[in-house]
Design a protein around this motif. Structure first.
Motif, PDB file in Angstrom:
ATOM      1  N   ALA A 138      40.333  71.694  22.368  1.00  0.00           N
ATOM      2  CA  ALA A 138      41.014  71.961  21.104  1.00  0.00           C
ATOM      3  C   ALA A 138      41.305  73.454  20.920  1.00  0.00           C
ATOM      4  CB  ALA A 138      40.163  71.438  19.951  1.00  0.00           C
ATOM      5  N   GLU A 139      40.351  74.300  21.349  1.00  0.00           N
ATOM      6  CA  GLU A 139      40.527  75.760  21.209  1.00  0.00           C
ATOM      7  C   GLU A 139      41.748  76.238  21.996  1.00  0.00           C
ATOM      8  OE1 GLU A 139      38.797  78.687  19.790  1.00  0.00           O
ATOM      9  OE2 GLU A 139      38.471  77.008  18.428  1.00  0.00           O
ATOM     10  N   SER A 140      41.817  75.809  23.300  1.00  0.00           N
ATOM     11  CA  SER A 140      42.933  76.276  24.130  1.00  0.00           C
ATOM     12  C   SER A 140      44.245  75.699  23.621  1.00  0.00           C
ATOM     13  CB  SER A 140      42.760  75.874  25.588  1.00  0.00           C
ATOM     14  OG  SER A 140      41.426  75.715  25.910  1.00  0.00           O
ATOM     15  N   ALA A 141      44.187  74.450  23.151  1.00  0.00           N
ATOM     16  CA  ALA A 141      45.411  73.833  22.626  1.00  0.00           C
ATOM     17  C   ALA A 141      45.910  74.627  21.426  1.00  0.00           C
ATOM     18  CB  ALA A 141      45.139  72.396  22.230  1.00  0.00           C
ATOM     19  N   ALA A 142      44.970  75.049  20.567  1.00  0.00           N
ATOM     20  CA  ALA A 142      45.346  75.822  19.381  1.00  0.00           C
ATOM     21  C   ALA A 142      45.956  77.153  19.798  1.00  0.00           C
ATOM     22  CB  ALA A 142      44.112  76.052  18.510  1.00  0.00           C
ATOM     23  N   GLU A 143      45.369  77.771  20.843  1.00  0.00           N
ATOM     24  CA  GLU A 143      45.862  79.069  21.311  1.00  0.00           C
ATOM     25  C   GLU A 143      47.267  78.922  21.879  1.00  0.00           C
ATOM     26  OE1 GLU A 143      44.330  81.801  20.717  1.00  0.00           O
ATOM     27  OE2 GLU A 143      45.900  82.982  21.696  1.00  0.00           O
ATOM     28  N   GLU A 144      47.441  77.859  22.696  1.00  0.00           N
ATOM     29  CA  GLU A 144      48.739  77.578  23.311  1.00  0.00           C
ATOM     30  C   GLU A 144      49.802  77.381  22.235  1.00  0.00           C
ATOM     31  OE1 GLU A 144      49.263  76.810  26.751  1.00  0.00           O
ATOM     32  OE2 GLU A 144      51.395  76.418  26.410  1.00  0.00           O
ATOM     33  N   LEU A 145      49.423  76.584  21.222  1.00  0.00           N
ATOM     34  CA  LEU A 145      50.353  76.288  20.137  1.00  0.00           C
ATOM     35  C   LEU A 145      50.676  77.560  19.350  1.00  0.00           C
ATOM     36  CD1 LEU A 145      51.849  73.969  18.851  1.00  0.00           C
ATOM     37  CD2 LEU A 145      49.909  73.564  17.363  1.00  0.00           C
ATOM     38  N   ALA A 146      49.640  78.378  19.140  1.00  0.00           N
ATOM     39  CA  ALA A 146      49.843  79.625  18.384  1.00  0.00           C
ATOM     40  C   ALA A 146      50.836  80.517  19.120  1.00  0.00           C
ATOM     41  CB  ALA A 146      48.511  80.344  18.216  1.00  0.00           C
ATOM     42  N   LEU A 147      50.706  80.574  20.462  1.00  0.00           N
ATOM     43  CA  LEU A 147      51.613  81.417  21.252  1.00  0.00           C
ATOM     44  C   LEU A 147      53.046  80.918  21.141  1.00  0.00           C
ATOM     45  CD1 LEU A 147      49.625  82.111  24.538  1.00  0.00           C
ATOM     46  CD2 LEU A 147      50.374  83.768  22.837  1.00  0.00           C
ATOM     47  N   ARG A 148      53.184  79.586  21.227  1.00  0.00           N
ATOM     48  CA  ARG A 148      54.534  79.007  21.150  1.00  0.00           C
ATOM     49  C   ARG A 148      55.145  79.238  19.779  1.00  0.00           C
ATOM     50  NH1 ARG A 148      55.913  73.651  24.426  1.00  0.00           N
ATOM     51  NH2 ARG A 148      55.000  74.250  26.388  1.00  0.00           N
ATOM     52  N   LEU A 149      54.331  79.030  18.756  1.00  0.00           N
ATOM     53  CA  LEU A 149      54.839  79.205  17.393  1.00  0.00           C
ATOM     54  C   LEU A 149      55.226  80.660  17.148  1.00  0.00           C
ATOM     55  CD1 LEU A 149      52.539  76.866  15.306  1.00  0.00           C
ATOM     56  CD2 LEU A 149      54.984  76.644  15.677  1.00  0.00           C
ATOM     57  N   ALA A 150      54.406  81.579  17.714  1.00  0.00           N
ATOM     58  CA  ALA A 150      54.697  83.003  17.533  1.00  0.00           C
ATOM     59  C   ALA A 150      56.034  83.339  18.176  1.00  0.00           C
ATOM     60  CB  ALA A 150      53.574  83.829  18.136  1.00  0.00           C
ATOM     61  N   GLU A 151      56.256  82.765  19.378  1.00  0.00           N
ATOM     62  CA  GLU A 151      57.517  83.022  20.079  1.00  0.00           C
ATOM     63  C   GLU A 151      58.679  82.482  19.242  1.00  0.00           C
ATOM     64  OE1 GLU A 151      58.073  80.976  23.771  1.00  0.00           O
ATOM     65  OE2 GLU A 151      59.302  82.603  24.591  1.00  0.00           O
ATOM     66  N   TYR A 152      58.500  81.281  18.729  1.00  0.00           N
ATOM     67  CA  TYR A 152      59.556  80.672  17.920  1.00  0.00           C
ATOM     68  C   TYR A 152      59.810  81.507  16.662  1.00  0.00           C
ATOM     69  CZ  TYR A 152      61.838  77.447  14.716  1.00  0.00           C
ATOM     70  OH  TYR A 152      62.695  76.895  13.817  1.00  0.00           O
ATOM     71  N   GLN A 153      58.715  81.977  16.043  1.00  0.00           N
ATOM     72  CA  GLN A 153      58.838  82.790  14.828  1.00  0.00           C
ATOM     73  C   GLN A 153      59.700  84.029  15.070  1.00  0.00           C
ATOM     74  OE1 GLN A 153      58.010  82.622  11.676  1.00  0.00           O
ATOM     75  NE2 GLN A 153      57.175  80.561  11.892  1.00  0.00           N
ATOM     76  N   ARG A 154      59.518  84.648  16.230  1.00  0.00           N
ATOM     77  CA  ARG A 154      60.274  85.870  16.540  1.00  0.00           C
ATOM     78  C   ARG A 154      61.767  85.581  16.541  1.00  0.00           C
ATOM     79  NH1 ARG A 154      55.894  86.906  19.821  1.00  0.00           N
ATOM     80  NH2 ARG A 154      56.749  86.139  21.780  1.00  0.00           N
ATOM     81  N   PHE A 155      62.136  84.426  17.140  1.00  0.00           N
ATOM     82  CA  PHE A 155      63.560  84.104  17.190  1.00  0.00           C
ATOM     83  C   PHE A 155      64.067  83.628  15.836  1.00  0.00           C
ATOM     84  CE2 PHE A 155      62.519  84.220  21.657  1.00  0.00           C
ATOM     85  CZ  PHE A 155      63.556  85.004  22.123  1.00  0.00           C
ATOM     86  N   LYS A 156      63.173  83.019  15.070  1.00  0.00           N
ATOM     87  CA  LYS A 156      63.567  82.583  13.727  1.00  0.00           C
ATOM     88  C   LYS A 156      63.908  83.816  12.889  1.00  0.00           C
ATOM     89  CE  LYS A 156      62.035  79.115  10.567  1.00  0.00           C
ATOM     90  NZ  LYS A 156      62.233  78.925   9.434  1.00  0.00           N
ATOM     91  N   ARG A 157      63.087  84.846  13.036  1.00  0.00           N
ATOM     92  CA  ARG A 157      63.358  86.095  12.296  1.00  0.00           C
ATOM     93  C   ARG A 157      64.645  86.741  12.786  1.00  0.00           C
ATOM     94  NH1 ARG A 157      57.733  87.698  12.793  1.00  0.00           N
ATOM     95  NH2 ARG A 157      56.681  86.504  11.192  1.00  0.00           N
ATOM     96  N   ALA A 158      64.862  86.693  14.110  1.00  0.00           N
ATOM     97  CA  ALA A 158      66.099  87.260  14.660  1.00  0.00           C
ATOM     98  C   ALA A 158      67.294  86.504  14.091  1.00  0.00           C
ATOM     99  CB  ALA A 158      66.083  87.165  16.180  1.00  0.00           C
ATOM    100  N   ALA A 159      67.149  85.174  13.931  1.00  0.00           N
ATOM    101  CA  ALA A 159      68.239  84.362  13.376  1.00  0.00           C
ATOM    102  C   ALA A 159      68.483  84.758  11.922  1.00  0.00           C
ATOM    103  CB  ALA A 159      67.891  82.886  13.480  1.00  0.00           C
ATOM    104  N   GLU A 160      67.396  85.030  11.223  1.00  0.00           N
ATOM    105  CA  GLU A 160      67.542  85.458   9.814  1.00  0.00           C
ATOM    106  C   GLU A 160      68.269  86.802   9.749  1.00  0.00           C
ATOM    107  OE1 GLU A 160      63.500  83.149   8.431  1.00  0.00           O
ATOM    108  OE2 GLU A 160      63.534  85.346   8.420  1.00  0.00           O
ATOM    109  N   TRP A 161      67.935  87.671  10.703  1.00  0.00           N
ATOM    110  CA  TRP A 161      68.601  88.985  10.734  1.00  0.00           C
ATOM    111  C   TRP A 161      70.092  88.796  10.983  1.00  0.00           C
ATOM    112  CZ3 TRP A 161      71.551  91.672  14.260  1.00  0.00           C
ATOM    113  CH2 TRP A 161      71.813  93.006  13.942  1.00  0.00           C
TER     114      TRP A 161
END
Lengths: 258, 192
Positions: free
Chosen positions: A91-114
């Motif tokens: 569960a810990e590694s899954a959470a970390e993996e998911l956090a990394l993916r979400l962070a990557e997605y967030q960066r592009f979401k912000r770029a889209a907002e820009w």
């Protein structure tokens, strides 16, 4: 050879006993197939085969089927085990993996907002759309100079119907092994050795194979030994000194008795 | 400043479909680049002065004409079907952002980053000419790669071209990244 492959005696770390017991234990899942070195089973069988005077084809095919089934089972176990490992991400590694993916997605979401903000700031920008009439034309790819005659020549070969293969009678191709055995024996005894490749040079494939089997036969009988400096290097055949010594001893003994 | 050169530049920009570079304009006008540059400044002034329906557009090294902001642009936009400047959904903007930063990039990679299939949005961006094909990648199935177009730069007012895109935030810049992690780990602890 024993009556059946099932009586084949096996002895390795995880198991010791006859082959049929091994199969029974594997099927009842009392023995982990993963721990059974199948290559050792095959080697044990080969040793048994070597000692056999005759090869029982039925028994041989039975063994092949059983070993193939074992190989398939084992490979499935090995592959599935890996797949499970992947799925069972803790569960810990899954959470970390998911956090990394979400962070990557967030960066592009912000770029889209820009981008959306930038578009709003730029206002409605409408341009003429269509090809540029004065864009420099692309240079045409230079063509290789072709000779139509050569093309026709090449195609002509394709138009020729292939020669019909006569299948009314099929001749059996037989290559005798005995002459090779005799010749090689003579060479080994008379000259003390020869280079196999020189002897078979120019022969057709079937004859070469027969010659090779003949050589193996001589080696098996202890009349010759073969060596090769490296892979695909010429095979040098010589006298088997050890056998010769034994033969000499036997001869001496016989003479002594006589 | 020759009036002729101003008119020539206006005509060249009018007939050209795609924006032109200064050397291209100078070559067609048979004038030197400095003279063309001066003529363009004069053209820009005159267009504004007389309240023309078009304005000079400078995007990166390229020059072109576009509909003047306000009513002319609104009307011109209605004239075009599937205009690139209209109706971009948040999903399309996300996919466009991914292409803009990671170009050339294939559809599977865009989908991986967004976490959803992006086939429809990519097709929409292609139709609007905001992105275009840029060869094929080395990955599984050799996916078609995409890159942004000059239309993208013009619509979004990126006057310095792609250089004008702000730096993509790195993991260290995340404001709420730590909080997100904490929440996920809390969920993991409950499950684990």
């Amino acid at each position: 050879m024993n009556g059946s492959v099932l009586e084949l005696d096996l002895d390795f770390d995880a198991f010791s006993g006859p082959f049929d017991l091994l199969l029974a234990l594997v099927l009842r899942e009392e023995l982990e197939l993963v721990e059974v070195p199948i290559v050792d089973v095959v080697l044990a069988y080969l040793v048994q085969l070597e000692g056999a005077e005759e090869i029982d084809l039925e028994s041989l095919s039975e063994f092949l089927v059983l070993v193939a089934a074992l190989c398939e089972l084992k490979s499935r176990l090995l592959v599935d085990a890996d797949a499970e490992d992947e799925e069972e991400l803790d569960a810990e590694s899954a959470a970390e993996e998911l956090a990394l993916r979400l962070a990557e997605y967030q960066r592009f979401k912000r770029a889209a907002e820009w981008l959306a903000g930038q578009r709003a700031a730029a206002g409605l920008r409408v341009f003429r759309r269509g090809p540029a009439p004065y864009a420099p034309p692309r240079p045409a790819a230079p063509l290789v100079e072709e000779q139509p005659g050569r093309l026709a020549e090449a195609i002509l070969h394709l138009l020729e119907p292939p020669q019909r293969v006569d299948t009314t009678t099929i001749r059996r191709r037989a290559v005798a092994m005995r002459p090779f055995v005799e010749r090689f024996r003579m060479l080994v005894r008379g000259r003390g050795g020869f280079v196999f490749d020189d002897e078979v040079a120019g022969l057709e494939r079937g004859a070469q194979a027969a010659a090779f089997v003949a050589l193996l036969e001589l080696i098996k009988r202890g009349e010759a030994r073969a060596s090769q400096a490296e892979l695909f290097a010429p095979i040098r055949v010589g006298r088997d000194e050890k056998t010769m010594r034994i033969s000499a001893q036997v001869l001496d003994a016989t003479e002594a008795v006589a | 400043m020759s009036d002729d050169l101003v008119s020539i530049c206006e005509a060249l920009l009018f007939v050209a479909g795609d924006p032109l570079t200064l050397p291209e304009l100078a070559a067609a006008a048979e004038a030197d680049e400095d003279a063309v540059q001066a003529a363009l400044t004069e053209l820009e002034r005159r267009l504004t002065e007389r309240g023309a329906g078009v304005v000079l557009d400078r995007t990166g090294p390229r020059l072109g004409l576009r509909a003047a902001p306000g009513a002319p642009a609104e009307a011109a936009s209605r004239l075009q079907e599937r205009a690139p400047e209209r109706g971009l959904s948040p999903a399309a903007l996300e996919a466009l952002a991914v292409v803009a930063y990671l170009q050339p990039i294939g559809r599977p990679e865009i989908a991986r980053i967004r976490g959803v299939s992006s086939d429809a949005v990519v097709a929409g961006l292609l139709e609007r000419e905001l992105i275009e094909e840029a060869g094929r990648g080395d990955g599984l199935g050799a996916p078609v790669l995409y890159r942004t177009t000059t239309v993208f730069e013009r619509i979004f007012g990126l006057e310095e071209g792609l250089e004008g895109l702000p730096r993509l935030e790195t993991a260290d810049d995340e404001v709420d990244g730590a909080e997100l992690r904490q929440r996920l780990h809390a969920v993991a602890a409950e499950r684990g």
